[in-house]
Scaffold this motif. Structure first.
Motif, PDB file in Angstrom:
ATOM      1  N   TYR A   1       0.829  -1.208   0.000  1.00  0.00           N
ATOM      2  CA  TYR A   1       0.000   0.000   0.000  1.00  0.00           C
ATOM      3  C   TYR A   1       0.868   1.264   0.000  1.00  0.00           C
ATOM      4  O   TYR A   1       1.994   1.263   0.520  1.00  0.00           O
ATOM      5  CB  TYR A   1      -0.921   0.020   1.231  1.00  0.00           C
ATOM      6  CG  TYR A   1      -2.132  -0.865   1.084  1.00  0.00           C
ATOM      7  CD1 TYR A   1      -3.361  -0.337   0.717  1.00  0.00           C
ATOM      8  CD2 TYR A   1      -2.039  -2.239   1.294  1.00  0.00           C
ATOM      9  CE1 TYR A   1      -4.477  -1.158   0.581  1.00  0.00           C
ATOM     10  CE2 TYR A   1      -3.141  -3.062   1.162  1.00  0.00           C
ATOM     11  CZ  TYR A   1      -4.354  -2.514   0.796  1.00  0.00           C
ATOM     12  OH  TYR A   1      -5.460  -3.319   0.644  1.00  0.00           O
TER      13      TYR A   1
ATOM     14  N   ALA B   1      -5.027   7.519   4.704  1.00  0.00           N
ATOM     15  CA  ALA B   1      -5.580   6.735   3.598  1.00  0.00           C
ATOM     16  C   ALA B   1      -4.485   5.871   3.010  1.00  0.00           C
ATOM     17  O   ALA B   1      -3.316   6.278   2.951  1.00  0.00           O
ATOM     18  CB  ALA B   1      -6.171   7.640   2.522  1.00  0.00           C
TER      19      ALA B   1
ATOM     20  N   ASN C   1      -3.715   3.140  -0.386  1.00  0.00           N
ATOM     21  CA  ASN C   1      -4.153   2.646  -1.692  1.00  0.00           C
ATOM     22  C   ASN C   1      -3.254   1.488  -2.114  1.00  0.00           C
ATOM     23  O   ASN C   1      -2.020   1.594  -2.061  1.00  0.00           O
ATOM     24  CB  ASN C   1      -4.090   3.757  -2.745  1.00  0.00           C
ATOM     25  CG  ASN C   1      -5.147   4.825  -2.513  1.00  0.00           C
ATOM     26  OD1 ASN C   1      -6.289   4.687  -2.917  1.00  0.00           O
ATOM     27  ND2 ASN C   1      -4.744   5.890  -1.826  1.00  0.00           N
TER      28      ASN C   1
ATOM     29  N   ALA D   1      -8.790   0.977  -1.743  1.00  0.00           N
ATOM     30  CA  ALA D   1      -8.427   2.018  -0.777  1.00  0.00           C
ATOM     31  C   ALA D   1      -8.919   1.637   0.615  1.00  0.00           C
ATOM     32  O   ALA D   1     -10.003   1.074   0.775  1.00  0.00           O
ATOM     33  CB  ALA D   1      -9.005   3.355  -1.196  1.00  0.00           C
TER      34      ALA D   1
ATOM     35  N   PHE E   1      -9.146   3.422   4.730  1.00  0.00           N
ATOM     36  CA  PHE E   1      -9.187   4.783   5.282  1.00  0.00           C
ATOM     37  C   PHE E   1      -9.486   4.699   6.774  1.00  0.00           C
ATOM     38  O   PHE E   1     -10.231   3.814   7.236  1.00  0.00           O
ATOM     39  CB  PHE E   1     -10.273   5.592   4.568  1.00  0.00           C
ATOM     40  CG  PHE E   1     -10.416   7.004   5.060  1.00  0.00           C
ATOM     41  CD1 PHE E   1      -9.617   8.014   4.547  1.00  0.00           C
ATOM     42  CD2 PHE E   1     -11.346   7.324   6.043  1.00  0.00           C
ATOM     43  CE1 PHE E   1      -9.746   9.315   4.997  1.00  0.00           C
ATOM     44  CE2 PHE E   1     -11.480   8.616   6.498  1.00  0.00           C
ATOM     45  CZ  PHE E   1     -10.682   9.619   5.969  1.00  0.00           C
TER      46      PHE E   1
END
Length: 307
Positions: free
Chosen positions: A150, A183, A185, A192, A194
């Motif tokens: 990520y 966040a 991704n 995603a 969060f």
């Protein structure tokens, strides 16, 4: 037991008459025996007349009477005694209850490796002063190994972002309220994740709180130098930094009501007329965030004494 007693009674009832009959026969037998002896020893008249006086005839033997035969008591049949048997009933057999399952700890669900969650790790204070630093903050994923796939972006709430697994130390230059978010991704799938980390309040530091008061006539036509007892006077309380709020308590003459202002902004003012030229305004103040507190005394009229 009752049957045995009845058998003995019957045998006894039969033996008693037998015994009586036997006793009577024995008595009769004895009497007859005595008579025969007498008859045998006494000569008859004929024998007296013909017998030689020198010769004594031999007695003729006589047969003894046949003794009576005692009746034989009938045999009493033995009555079989049935033993009394006490039967104790066996306790009723009951079917044992089926074993119940023992409640154990609730099963712990195994995390789905395909579902990734993220959290913020690090100390975020609820309030800070401008320029006060805290952190760094780190992104933590579950499962932990998923973090490598990520890209993480931190939003500090003041239009500042940082793209990294961990932030540098965080600080704010201006007072205000800020929300920090994170966040992530996925570089492979674009999915995603969060999380909201915390909300923080930033205030101006109170390095040197200064509080003071000033007095002036409430009637603009009266000059301060000529004010005297009975004139209505105004007291104004001011402090710096000017962007903070204080709690104020005004105390005038002994029997006057207290005046409490909470919260109060700098420049707060109150009026009062005093009965003596040496009267003073007394003001108590307190800053709630730091606990600082103090007292002000301002003469109401020129020449008044301040204790």
């Amino acid at each position: 037991m009752n049957q045995q007693l009845q058998g003995w009674k019957l045998a006894l009832a039969l033996l008693i008459p037998v015994a009586i009959i036997g006793a009577a026969g024995f008595l009769v037998y004895g009497a007859l025996s005595d008579d025969d002896v007498v008859a045998a020893t006494m000569p008859t008249a004929l024998e007296t007349q013909t017998a030689d006086p020198t010769t004594v005839p031999a007695p003729t033997p006589r047969s003894l009477p046949t003794p009576l035969t005692l009746p034989t008591a009938p045999a009493v049949a033995a009555v079989p005694v049935t033993p009394t048997v006490t039967v104790t009933p066996l306790p009723a057999q009951t079917t044992p209850p089926a074993p119940q399952p023992t409640a154990g700890p609730a099963p712990t669900s195994t995390p789905d490796p395909s579902i990734v969650t993220v959290a913020c790790k690090g100390d975020i204070p609820g309030t800070v002063d401008t320029g006060q630093a805290f952190g760094p903050l780190t992104a933590v994923t579950v499962p932990a190994e998923a973090a490598a796939g990520y890209i993480f972006t931190w939003n500090l709430g003041n239009s500042t972002t940082q793209t990294s697994l961990s932030t540098s130390n965080v600080s704010y230059a201006e007072a205000g309220t800020y929300t920090i978010t994170l966040a992530g991704n996925s570089a492979a799938t674009g999915v995603a994740i969060f999380v909201t980390c915390a909300t923080i309040t930033v205030s101006e530091p109170v390095a040197n709180l200064q509080v003071s008061c000033s007095v002036s006539p409430a009637n603009s036509e009266i000059e301060l130098a000529s004010a005297k007892a009975g004139d209505v006077m105004r007291i104004t309380t001011i402090w710096s930094p000017t962007n903070i709020q204080l709690s104020l308590q005004y105390e005038f003459e002994p029997f006057d009501d207290l005046i409490i202002i909470n919260p109060a902004a700098t420049g707060d003012s109150q009026t009062n007329a005093f009965s003596g030229d040496d009267a003073v305004f007394s003001v108590f103040w307190r800053y709630g965030e730091t606990g600082e507190a103090g007292q002000l005394t301002c003469p109401a009229y020129p020449g008044g004494e301040v204790n």
